[in-house]
Write a protein that holds these residues in place. Structure first.
Motif, PDB file in Angstrom:
ATOM      1  N   LEU A 133      -4.690   6.288  -2.611  1.00  0.00           N
ATOM      2  CA  LEU A 133      -4.153   5.102  -1.956  1.00  0.00           C
ATOM      3  C   LEU A 133      -4.188   3.979  -2.977  1.00  0.00           C
ATOM      4  O   LEU A 133      -5.248   3.690  -3.552  1.00  0.00           O
TER       5      LEU A 133
ATOM      6  N   TYR B  44       0.840  -1.194   0.000  1.00  0.00           N
ATOM      7  CA  TYR B  44       0.000   0.000   0.000  1.00  0.00           C
ATOM      8  C   TYR B  44       0.878   1.248   0.000  1.00  0.00           C
ATOM      9  O   TYR B  44       1.834   1.347   0.769  1.00  0.00           O
TER      10      TYR B  44
ATOM     11  N   VAL C   3       0.768  -5.293   2.241  1.00  0.00           N
ATOM     12  CA  VAL C   3      -0.661  -5.586   2.360  1.00  0.00           C
ATOM     13  C   VAL C   3      -0.942  -6.559   3.500  1.00  0.00           C
ATOM     14  O   VAL C   3      -1.914  -6.386   4.251  1.00  0.00           O
TER      15      VAL C   3
ATOM     16  N   ASP D  89       2.587   2.983   2.919  1.00  0.00           N
ATOM     17  CA  ASP D  89       1.709   2.617   4.040  1.00  0.00           C
ATOM     18  C   ASP D  89       2.135   1.305   4.678  1.00  0.00           C
ATOM     19  O   ASP D  89       1.996   1.129   5.878  1.00  0.00           O
TER      20      ASP D  89
ATOM     21  N   VAL E  20      -7.088   1.919  -4.679  1.00  0.00           N
ATOM     22  CA  VAL E  20      -8.037   1.595  -3.606  1.00  0.00           C
ATOM     23  C   VAL E  20      -9.039   2.741  -3.467  1.00  0.00           C
ATOM     24  O   VAL E  20     -10.254   2.504  -3.434  1.00  0.00           O
TER      25      VAL E  20
ATOM     26  N   TRP F 207      -0.312  -0.958 -10.381  1.00  0.00           N
ATOM     27  CA  TRP F 207      -1.162  -0.900  -9.196  1.00  0.00           C
ATOM     28  C   TRP F 207      -2.647  -0.944  -9.553  1.00  0.00           C
ATOM     29  O   TRP F 207      -3.035  -0.782 -10.693  1.00  0.00           O
TER      30      TRP F 207
ATOM     31  N   GLU G 241      -2.675  -0.075  -4.266  1.00  0.00           N
ATOM     32  CA  GLU G 241      -2.042  -1.360  -3.940  1.00  0.00           C
ATOM     33  C   GLU G 241      -1.133  -1.696  -5.119  1.00  0.00           C
ATOM     34  O   GLU G 241      -1.606  -1.958  -6.218  1.00  0.00           O
TER      35      GLU G 241
ATOM     36  N   VAL H 268      -6.865  -0.062   6.928  1.00  0.00           N
ATOM     37  CA  VAL H 268      -6.959   0.652   5.649  1.00  0.00           C
ATOM     38  C   VAL H 268      -8.118   1.640   5.697  1.00  0.00           C
ATOM     39  O   VAL H 268      -7.991   2.809   5.307  1.00  0.00           O
TER      40      VAL H 268
END
Length: 217
Positions: A194, A32, A79, A76, A209, A206, A196, A87
């Protein structure tokens, strides 16, 4: 008026491979992070393509496709280390923090050759510092101040045009940049996303999110 930091215009002299595996990373890793994506910025796309056309003549560079152009902001965590409830808490805090910051315009002009990438620094730099500070504060709001990853200092906002895949002198890349005549691209910064992400294919790819909106000007 604030002068531009040296890193926004000073080229490195030697290049090194960007694709070494950072701690915790491997094929299959998902991470993240907060990025500014630039899908809806045609002026920036045109500028990137003009420089990439010349950079394509330089061996040892991986050009970044339009879909994966981005401005890195803040990690972040992996995952598997950030459960869904965390999250959601981070996103809720980010909506509050970023919703207090007005959308803004920035310019991207001449690329700079760094050790591992060819980058476009923004002008001005300071609004991106402010966004990152807000994102870090949101993570702290959700998880506690000691849970915010990465260092607060040393951030250098940029959009990469190409990643280096082989050690070499920087001269060829610098000469490729200097062959291009182009103005700056004006870019509208309206959201911070944000995502992933992974790098399974020697490229940062990516899924989004959530794109968190800044305040309307």
């Amino acid at each position: 008026m604030t002068s531009s930091p040296e890193w926004t215009h000073r080229h490195h002299e030697e290049l090194r491979d960007h694709w070494w595996w950072r701690p915790g990373w491997k094929i299959g890793t998902r991470f993240y992070a907060w990025h500014i994506t630039v899908d809806d910025q045609p002026g920036l796309h045109e500028l990137a393509e003009r420089y990439q056309a010349e950079l394509a003549t330089v061996p040892g560079l991986d050009l970044i496709p339009r879909d994966w152009l981005h401005l890195t902001m803040q990690g972040d965590g992996f995952v598997e280390d950030v459960p869904p409830e965390q999250v959601e808490a981070i996103l809720a805090a980010a909506r509050n923090r970023l919703g207090e910051i007005a959308a803004f315009e920035a310019h991207f002009g001449r690329p700079v050759v760094t050790a591992e990438a060819i980058i476009l620094p923004p002008d001005p730099v300071e609004p991106f510092d402010q966004l990152r500070t807000a994102v870090r504060a949101a993570i702290g709001d959700a998880l506690g101040p000691t849970a915010v990853p990465e260092e607060a200092n040393g951030y250098r906002p940029h959009i990469s045009l190409a990643y280096v895949n082989a050690q070499q002198p920087a001269a060829n890349a610098i000469q490729a940049i200097e062959r291009v005549t182009a103005g700056a691209a004006r870019t509208s910064i309206r959201t911070v996303s944000l995502i992933e992400m992974h790098r399974d294919n020697r490229m940062y790819e990516w899924r989004t999110v959530e794109a968190v909106r800044l305040a309307n000007r």
